[in-house]
Structure formats: C-alpha cells, structure tokens
Design an enzyme around this catalytic site. Structure first.
Site, PDB file in Angstrom:
ATOM      1  N   ASP A 176       0.845  -1.188   0.000  1.00 15.31           N
ATOM      2  CA  ASP A 176       0.000   0.000   0.000  1.00 15.31           C
ATOM      3  C   ASP A 176       0.880   1.238   0.000  1.00 15.31           C
ATOM      4  O   ASP A 176       2.093   1.182   0.254  1.00 15.31           O
ATOM      5  CB  ASP A 176      -1.007   0.002   1.150  1.00 15.31           C
ATOM      6  CG  ASP A 176      -0.364   0.103   2.519  1.00 15.31           C
ATOM      7  OD1 ASP A 176       0.833   0.420   2.609  1.00 15.31           O
ATOM      8  OD2 ASP A 176      -1.072  -0.126   3.513  1.00 15.31           O
ATOM      9  N   ASP A 197      -6.053   1.680  -0.972  1.00 16.34           N
ATOM     10  CA  ASP A 197      -4.730   1.961  -1.534  1.00 16.34           C
ATOM     11  C   ASP A 197      -3.853   0.720  -1.516  1.00 16.34           C
ATOM     12  O   ASP A 197      -2.631   0.819  -1.666  1.00 16.34           O
ATOM     13  CB  ASP A 197      -4.058   3.101  -0.770  1.00 16.34           C
ATOM     14  CG  ASP A 197      -3.779   2.738   0.682  1.00 16.34           C
ATOM     15  OD1 ASP A 197      -4.622   2.070   1.286  1.00 16.34           O
ATOM     16  OD2 ASP A 197      -2.715   3.126   1.203  1.00 16.34           O
TER      17      ASP A 197
END
Length: 330
Positions: A211, A254
C-alpha cells in the site's frame, strides 16, 4: 345401361375444339402457336386475346408475323434456341422470362412452357406456348427478400451491440473502475488458478501485497480527487514495473496485489526493488515523491488462497511497523 354411360363419356372432335377455343379465348394465360420455317425463322400462327392485349399486337403481328423481323437479333436468337430445343428433343421446355412493357421501367415476370407439335405426315414443326405471369408473386418474393436482408442487418447490428455490451460488462466485472487494473474478484480467480496449478504441477509462485505510505494523509489534506489521481498514477507505474506474465490488481483502497507466477524469493525481491526504484523516481502530481510498504510470500504446499494472502498481509504490516518504505518476506 353401361352402354349409355360410355356413350355419355364420349367427347367428339367438335366438342374438343369447342373446349379448346373457350380456353384459348378466355384464358388469362398467354397462349401462342408458332410455325418453324425452312430457313430457321418462326412465324406466329395464332396468338390468344390475352397475349394480344398484353403486348398490344396488331392483327399482322398476332398472326403471320416473322419473329426474326419482329424482334431484335439478340432476343430472337434467345427465343429461337428455346424453340429449337423443344422441337429437337420433342419434349416440353420450361423457363422464366421477364419484360419491361411500358415507360414505367417496371419489370414483369412470366413462367413459360413450350410444347412441341410435329406433324408426322407433312413434317411441319410447331411450338405451342403457355405463359403465366407471376409478377405479383415475384414482387412478394422480392419484398420478403428485402425484409429478410433488413432483418439480418438489424440482427447483426443488435448482435454487435450485445457483444459490445458483453465486453463492457466483462471489463466492468474484472477491472477496477479507477485504476483499470484487475479488481479483487478477478484477483481471487487468478489466485485460485495459481493455487490449483501449483498443487497439480508443483509450480511455485509468489504474492506481493503493498500500500501507499501515508495515503490517508493525502486524502485528508488534499482531498479524495487528488488521492484518486495518486492511485491512477501509481497503477501506471506498477504496470510499467512488472513482467508480462505477472498479474497486478487493486486489492482495495490503496492496497495493491501482484501475483508472480513461477517465482522464487529472488524473483520477488528483484521485482520489489524495481518497483520501489520506479516509485521513488516518480513525481506525483501535487504530492511529490511517495514510498511503499510491501509484504511478500512464496507459495507453500500447505497453502490455500486464504493462507497465502494472510502471510503476505502479515508481512505488509511488519513493513509498516518498521517505519514504512520497507519490504518484508513472510
């Protein structure tokens, strides 16, 4: 009694002639008789009223007219060939013909049958013709053909629309709308396939879960529009950093996942180093430079989909706990 019945059924030549004249004069079919001459011409001997009316023949044309003189050379040759075939084979000839009778340009159609009449005593050869118009049926046939062609075009157009719609639906079903990478559903399918191949053939593969560091801060300070642009840019860098055989997708938020087929720890480490290098060299719009926290796992014989994901996820959180911008193997 039997004798009376037989006599009642007897038809005289006069009766036959009367019947023929009735048919000849009242039939809507075109009837004609032509005589073949010694020089190969054909002379109209008889033409019934329906044919006279159709072509508006003069009395001279209707009876005693030379077809060679009456018709253009090409048309005469075509008709003479049919008449000669009928006489030479002493058999009926069937064919379709069409004519334009007026200035409207409309074509009319007839089905014609020729019958040979050969006088055995004199040797004279005649052709008896019966021509029945089927223009109306032809028009209906043409309309049906045109309607079918239009229907086929509509079906093709509709089929194309449906195919395009199915392609769009397929893209929607397997691609993340924002990043255009594979979505989680597609990644689950691909990961299941890799597990099955590994168990059946002994293949080895790896997972990389990552991420974007401090992404929440970007959303909170610059807004979700800028955050979405960061994810789109990141996805582009990700696609440029992996091999053609690697499978990358958005895992959620994300977080991004890469399935690395036929991979060892060294293969995964090389891919991670390439990705980190490319990310650190990319200037994100209104954000600048970013880093990644990454976790990796290599398939074990005891793994299933859930277990290998859990191991990669644990490795990711270890990287975060180290202070981010790190990579950890599980």
């Amino acid at each position: 009694m039997i004798k009376q019945v037989n006599e009642h059924k007897t038809v005289s030549c006069e009766d036959e002639l009367r019947f023929f004249k009735a048919v000849w004069n009242n039939s809507e079919d075109n009837l004609f008789i032509v005589l073949k001459t010694e020089d190969g011409d054909f002379i109209t001997e008889r033409t019934n009223p329906a044919l006279v009316k159709l072509f508006q023949f003069t009395p001279e044309q209707a009876s005693g007219s030379s077809l060679k003189a009456l018709l253009p050379a090409e048309a005469f040759q075509k008709i003479a060939q049919r008449y000669n075939d009928c006489l030479q084979n002493n058999a009926a000839v069937h064919y379709e013909e069409s004519h334009v009778l007026d200035d409207s340009g409309g074509v009319r159609y007839w089905e014609t049958m020729l019958l040979p009449i050969i006088d055995e005593q004199t040797g004279e050869q005649r052709v008896f013709g019966i021509s029945r118009e089927f223009t109306r049926l032809k028009r209906i046939e043409e309309q049906l053909k045109l309607a079918n062609e239009r229907l086929e075009e509509k079906v093709k157009a509709r089929t194309k629309e449906l195919e395009e719609a199915l392609q769009k639906m397929e893209k929607i079903s397997i691609y993340d709308k924002l990043t255009k990478l594979y979505n989680r559903h597609k990644l689950d399918d691909e990961l299941t396939n890799e597990i099955n191949f590994a168990k059946r053939y002994g293949n080895c593969f790896g997972l990389i879960l990552m991420d974007v560091d401090n992404f929440k801060t970007i959303n909170d300070s610059l807004g979700h529009v800028i955050g979405d642009k960061v994810l789109v840019e990141f996805a582009d860098v990700l696609k440029q950093s992996i091999r053609q055989t690697d499978i990358a997708g958005r895992w959620g938020g994300d977080e991004f996942l890469i399935i690395v087929p036929k991979a060892s720890r060294e293969t995964i480490l090389h891919l991670v180093n390439t990705l980190q290098k490319n990310i650190k060299q990319h200037e994100f719009e209104k954000v600048g430079l970013l880093t990644l926290s990454i976790g990796g796992a290599v398939y074990k014989e005891s793994d299933d989909v859930d277990s290998i994901i859990q191991r990669a996820d644990r490795a990711l959180y270890k990287s975060k706990n180290k202070g981010k911008d790190n990579f950890t193997f599980e």
